[in-house]
Design a protein around this motif. Structure first.
Motif, PDB file in Angstrom:
ATOM      1  N   MET A 110       2.868  -0.615   4.390  1.00 34.13           N
ATOM      2  CA  MET A 110       2.622   0.528   3.506  1.00 34.13           C
ATOM      3  C   MET A 110       1.682   1.539   4.154  1.00 34.13           C
ATOM      4  SD  MET A 110       3.139   2.253   0.835  1.00 34.13           S
ATOM      5  CE  MET A 110       4.009   1.222  -0.355  1.00 34.13           C
ATOM      6  N   ARG A 111       0.610   1.062   4.780  1.00 36.95           N
ATOM      7  CA  ARG A 111      -0.311   1.989   5.446  1.00 36.95           C
ATOM      8  C   ARG A 111       0.406   2.773   6.538  1.00 36.95           C
ATOM      9  NH1 ARG A 111      -4.031  -2.487   5.051  1.00 36.95           N
ATOM     10  NH2 ARG A 111      -5.720  -2.018   3.573  1.00 36.95           N
ATOM     11  N   ALA A 112       1.202   2.081   7.351  1.00 38.60           N
ATOM     12  CA  ALA A 112       1.941   2.746   8.432  1.00 38.60           C
ATOM     13  C   ALA A 112       2.895   3.788   7.863  1.00 38.60           C
ATOM     14  CB  ALA A 112       2.701   1.711   9.257  1.00 38.60           C
ATOM     15  N   HIS A 113       3.527   3.461   6.741  1.00 41.20           N
ATOM     16  CA  HIS A 113       4.459   4.385   6.085  1.00 41.20           C
ATOM     17  C   HIS A 113       3.738   5.643   5.612  1.00 41.20           C
ATOM     18  CE1 HIS A 113       7.620   5.814   3.403  1.00 41.20           C
ATOM     19  NE2 HIS A 113       6.761   5.781   2.399  1.00 41.20           N
ATOM     20  N   LEU A 114       2.593   5.474   4.964  1.00 40.72           N
ATOM     21  CA  LEU A 114       1.839   6.622   4.448  1.00 40.72           C
ATOM     22  C   LEU A 114       1.266   7.466   5.585  1.00 40.72           C
ATOM     23  CD1 LEU A 114      -0.029   4.917   1.467  1.00 40.72           C
ATOM     24  CD2 LEU A 114       1.995   6.377   1.372  1.00 40.72           C
ATOM     25  N   GLU A 115       0.865   6.816   6.676  1.00 38.78           N
ATOM     26  CA  GLU A 115       0.348   7.557   7.828  1.00 38.78           C
ATOM     27  C   GLU A 115       1.457   8.367   8.485  1.00 38.78           C
ATOM     28  OE1 GLU A 115      -1.471   4.579  10.216  1.00 38.78           O
ATOM     29  OE2 GLU A 115      -3.243   4.367   8.917  1.00 38.78           O
ATOM     30  N   LYS A 117       3.917   9.668   6.931  1.00 38.68           N
ATOM     31  CA  LYS A 117       4.138  10.799   6.034  1.00 38.68           C
ATOM     32  C   LYS A 117       2.997  11.804   6.108  1.00 38.68           C
ATOM     33  CE  LYS A 117       5.555  10.094   1.864  1.00 38.68           C
ATOM     34  NZ  LYS A 117       5.647   9.556   0.483  1.00 38.68           N
ATOM     35  N   GLY A 118       1.825  11.365   6.609  1.00 39.58           N
ATOM     36  CA  GLY A 118       0.662  12.247   6.662  1.00 39.58           C
ATOM     37  C   GLY A 118       0.119  12.574   5.286  1.00 39.58           C
ATOM     38  N   ASP A 119       0.329  11.659   4.326  1.00 43.33           N
ATOM     39  CA  ASP A 119      -0.083  11.898   2.943  1.00 43.33           C
ATOM     40  C   ASP A 119      -1.468  11.290   2.706  1.00 43.33           C
ATOM     41  OD1 ASP A 119      -0.341  12.185   0.209  1.00 43.33           O
ATOM     42  OD2 ASP A 119       1.741  11.654  -0.217  1.00 43.33           O
ATOM     43  N   ASP A 120      -2.511  12.068   2.970  1.00 50.17           N
ATOM     44  CA  ASP A 120      -3.884  11.569   2.847  1.00 50.17           C
ATOM     45  C   ASP A 120      -4.220  11.170   1.418  1.00 50.17           C
ATOM     46  OD1 ASP A 120      -4.264  11.967   5.535  1.00 50.17           O
ATOM     47  OD2 ASP A 120      -5.198  13.932   5.311  1.00 50.17           O
ATOM     48  N   LYS A 121      -3.729  11.931   0.435  1.00 48.02           N
ATOM     49  CA  LYS A 121      -4.016  11.605  -0.961  1.00 48.02           C
ATOM     50  C   LYS A 121      -3.393  10.272  -1.352  1.00 48.02           C
ATOM     51  CE  LYS A 121      -4.771  16.256  -2.796  1.00 48.02           C
ATOM     52  NZ  LYS A 121      -4.324  17.274  -3.794  1.00 48.02           N
ATOM     53  N   ALA A 122      -2.172  10.034  -0.867  1.00 53.31           N
ATOM     54  CA  ALA A 122      -1.509   8.767  -1.177  1.00 53.31           C
ATOM     55  C   ALA A 122      -2.230   7.608  -0.520  1.00 53.31           C
ATOM     56  CB  ALA A 122      -0.049   8.816  -0.726  1.00 53.31           C
ATOM     57  N   ILE A 123      -2.724   7.812   0.705  1.00 52.77           N
ATOM     58  CA  ILE A 123      -3.489   6.765   1.393  1.00 52.77           C
ATOM     59  C   ILE A 123      -4.760   6.458   0.616  1.00 52.77           C
ATOM     60  CG2 ILE A 123      -4.794   6.214   3.482  1.00 52.77           C
ATOM     61  CD1 ILE A 123      -2.761   7.912   5.045  1.00 52.77           C
ATOM     62  N   ARG A 125      -5.346   6.934  -2.554  1.00 57.48           N
ATOM     63  CA  ARG A 125      -5.013   6.266  -3.818  1.00 57.48           C
ATOM     64  C   ARG A 125      -4.661   4.797  -3.580  1.00 57.48           C
ATOM     65  NH1 ARG A 125      -0.244   7.742  -8.223  1.00 57.48           N
ATOM     66  NH2 ARG A 125      -1.510   7.271 -10.049  1.00 57.48           N
ATOM     67  N   PHE A 126      -3.890   4.535  -2.530  1.00 56.04           N
ATOM     68  CA  PHE A 126      -3.520   3.164  -2.174  1.00 56.04           C
ATOM     69  C   PHE A 126      -4.778   2.319  -1.943  1.00 56.04           C
ATOM     70  CE2 PHE A 126      -2.938   0.194   1.385  1.00 56.04           C
ATOM     71  CZ  PHE A 126      -1.971  -0.652   0.862  1.00 56.04           C
ATOM     72  N   GLU A 127      -5.702   2.835  -1.142  1.00 49.23           N
ATOM     73  CA  GLU A 127      -6.918   2.084  -0.827  1.00 49.23           C
ATOM     74  C   GLU A 127      -7.791   1.906  -2.073  1.00 49.23           C
ATOM     75  OE1 GLU A 127      -7.274   0.511   1.789  1.00 49.23           O
ATOM     76  OE2 GLU A 127      -5.983   1.475   3.266  1.00 49.23           O
TER      77      GLU A 127
END
Length: 646
Positions: A110-115, A117-123, A125-127
């Motif tokens: 999931m982290r690799a996927h969000l990175e 995408k470059g989606d800092d807000k999603a990262i 929120r995930f954390e």
């Protein structure tokens, strides 16, 4: 010899034809959502020596996913390159990992996927959701749960309070519809049942079908009642006259919501809600205590994911407003289902928010009908690594029910009774403030705590060991923002909501960056510049690259944390191209960096000048006519951020 060749040819022809027939059958069963039989047909196709295409791989993975064989689903999704999975199948792969308790792998993917995408807000929120779930690992001390005796080896789920009774859905009547089963999972169709609730044990007694005259021959499930118990909403298959299924052109039969009036123990005046459609499902009703708002679940077009939660106003005239999606704070790319409203709390299940696996139950504060707090996972034991859903609670008396297909149950889905202790709790806030560059503690830093209105409610200074302690205890379920600052240092900020249970200590450490570590001074000119790696532009381009954005964020960080700093922007090119063209190109690059910084809400008055110098200030020998490598030319394509006031 000719006979042998002919026989061989016939053998392979028959084998190929059989393979095509088996594949065609498997695809047909898959399209009909007969996933148990589809899995068998695909298995036969592979066993015959046929190599699966990418689409067949996904179909096979999906058949196992839909029939709860998650280890097999996980291995088949893995055969498809993860980076190439679409959103739908990527989320299913993540769930297959979580359900099989491969949590570290799921988090890594999931982290690799969000990175990517470059989606800092999603990262972020995930954390944040991960940290919260990790922090509430003792909820078994608050909840006591048990599998009720009324459960069968079929699906039993979806409870609703109905006075002193509980109404729920079950597939236990195997004789219904002449013994036919639902092809998806080869389970009987669902009927609604009502049982008297034993007030001591929570068990079901005097259990019987609920108002059977109005139920269709197919699925009947998920009910909600108004507080006066005179109006019911329930979900059922979309049917036409004579109780025949009404399906879409591709054969899909969707679920619709029915409203009925309860009079003298029977449901009358039934009608479909106006926002039902044969093209999509509308189901899982929930009504606010005042009867003014109806929540429901749908996969209608325009949503965020597979299924979303919507809300619609119930007007005094009995008509309905326009359904509204609850938005991205509640809905995700996955599934949001089974809403339930208790007071100002919305409970729902989701496999899109961070959880233990499958559907997890979440809680969110209702601020108004389209504004909600960040959903919080209820944690174990309400949630497990399988599907946990249809949570209902009587908060005043501290009991309720939820449904789950977790291991060690009696059947497909089971109903669980729970009691919840009323707890009083408070928290002490503490932490250490350190230097981001070297990890050394920072004494005398100012630590402030703000509430959700931005008001500073506590303020302390760190001691010689860099530690701070907020001695006044913070309440549970309380939003706070903690900031730390010191002269000549940056400001650090973290936001949390205190857990909703227990008492104890919350430790929030903060890191500050020293001003002098963020800038560099040229020996010859004495100019101070913000310290960044070179921002490289592609040849003949002035677009901000991902590498450039990462470096420009360092400039933004300095401007945000040191409000007296003002800068000027200077941009340069290499010597290739004409002098005039390069001057124009460098100005475009300077303007592009300027616009990026302004996009981060920086006041334009803090940027004194934005100028391109073309190739007039090369930093190496690579002037016109000099033979240089691409790497040497690259060094000249740069932007600099010179501090003019601080």
């Amino acid at each position: 010899m000719k006979r042998i060749v002919l026989l061989t040819f016939l053998f392979f022809s028959i084998t190929a034809c059989f393979g095509q027939y088996t594949l065609k059958k498997a695809n047909r069963l898959f399209d009909e959502m007969a996933y148990v039989d589809a899995a068998k047909a695909y298995k036969a196709y592979i066993k015959a020596g046929h190599r699966p295409t990418k689409q067949i791989i996904l179909n096979i993975a999906d058949t196992y996913y839909y029939t709860n064989k998650y280890s097999s689903a996980r291995s088949w999704y893995k055969r498809y390159k993860v980076e190439n999975l679409d959103v739908l199948h990527f989320n299913r792969y993540i769930q297959a990992l979580r359900i099989t308790k491969k949590y570290d792998k799921a988090n890594e993917v999931m982290r690799a996927h969000l990175e990517r995408k470059g989606d800092d807000k999603a990262i972020e929120r995930f954390e944040k959701q991960k940290r919260y779930l990790d922090s509430i690992n003792n909820t078994e001390l608050v909840y006591t749960i048990k599998n009720i005796e009324a459960n069968t080896d079929k699906a039993d789920f979806g409870t609703a309070f109905y006075g002193s009774k509980i109404v729920y859905s079950s597939g236990k009547d195997i004789k219904a519809l002449g013994g036919k089963v639902y092809q998806w999972n080869e389970q009987p169709f669902l009927d609604l049942y009502a049982a008297v609730r034993d007030t001591i044990t929570g068990e079901f007694v005097e259990d019987d079908k609920f108002m059977p005259k109005v139920q269709t021959r197919y699925h009947n499930a998920c009910v909600a009642f108004t507080s006066d118990l005179q109006t019911i909403y329930y979900s059922t298959n979309t049917v036409k006259k004579r109780d025949k299924l009404k399906s879409t052109t591709n054969g899909t039969n969707n679920i619709c919501l029915i409203k009925g009036t309860i009079k003298e123990g029977e449901i009358t005046k039934t009608k479909r809600l106006p926002f039902n459609s044969v093209k999509y499902s509308v189901s899982h009703p929930a009504i606010t205590p005042d009867g003014k708002w109806l929540f429901f679940v749908s996969d209608m077009p325009g949503g965020y994911g597979e299924t979303d939660i919507y809300v619609v106003e119930i007007k005094k005239s009995g008509t309905y407003g326009k359904p509204k999606n609850l938005g991205a704070k509640i809905n995700t790319e996955g599934k949001e289902m089974f809403p339930f409203v208790e007071g100002d709390k919305l409970y729902f299940s989701s496999n899109g928010h961070y959880g233990l696996g499958g559907l997890d139950v979440f809680e969110s504060d209702i601020r108004n009908m389209l504004e909600f707090s960040e959903p919080k996972n209820l944690g174990f034991p309400v949630n497990s690594n399988r599907d946990d859903f249809a949570y209902i609670i009587d908060s005043e008396n501290g009991y309720g029910y939820f449904s789950s297909n977790r291991s060690r149950g009696k059947g497909d889905d089971d109903i669980y009774y729970f009691t919840k202790k009323k707890t009083t709790c408070s928290y002490v806030l503490t932490g250490v403030v350190t230097d981001a560059a070297n990890g050394e503690v920072i004494n005398d830093a100012v630590v402030k705590v703000q509430n959700n209105e931005g008001k500073v409610i506590y303020e302390v200074n760190t001691d010689e060991g860099g530690m701070y302690v907020i001695k006044e205890k913070l309440p549970c379920d309380y939003y706070i923002a903690i900031t730390a600052s010191k002269i000549d240092y940056s400001t650090a900020k973290k936001e949390i909501t205190t857990p909703g249970i227990f008492s104890g200590e919350i430790k929030i450490d903060l890191e500050l960056s020293k001003y002098k570590d963020l800038v560099e001074k040229e020996e010859k000119s004495g100019l101070e510049k913000i310290k960044i790696n070179p921002i490289y532009f592609d040849f003949d381009k002035y677009d901000i690259t991902p590498q450039g954005a990462k470096e420009l964020d360092k400039v933004v960080f300095v401007l945000e944390n040191f409000p007296d700093v003002e800068i000027k922007i200077e941009s340069h090119t290499d010597s290739r191209g004409s002098d005039e063209y390069n001057m124009k190109l460098s100005q475009n690059r300077a303007t592009a960096t300027y616009n990026y910084i302004l996009s981060k809400a920086i006041n334009p008055e803090r940027i004194e000048n934005v100028k391109g110098y073309g190739e007039s200030q090369l930093i190496n020998k690579c002037s016109n006519g000099v033979d240089c490598s691409k790497e040497d030319h690259l060094l000249n394509r740069r932007s600099e951020f010179i501090i003019v006031r601080k």
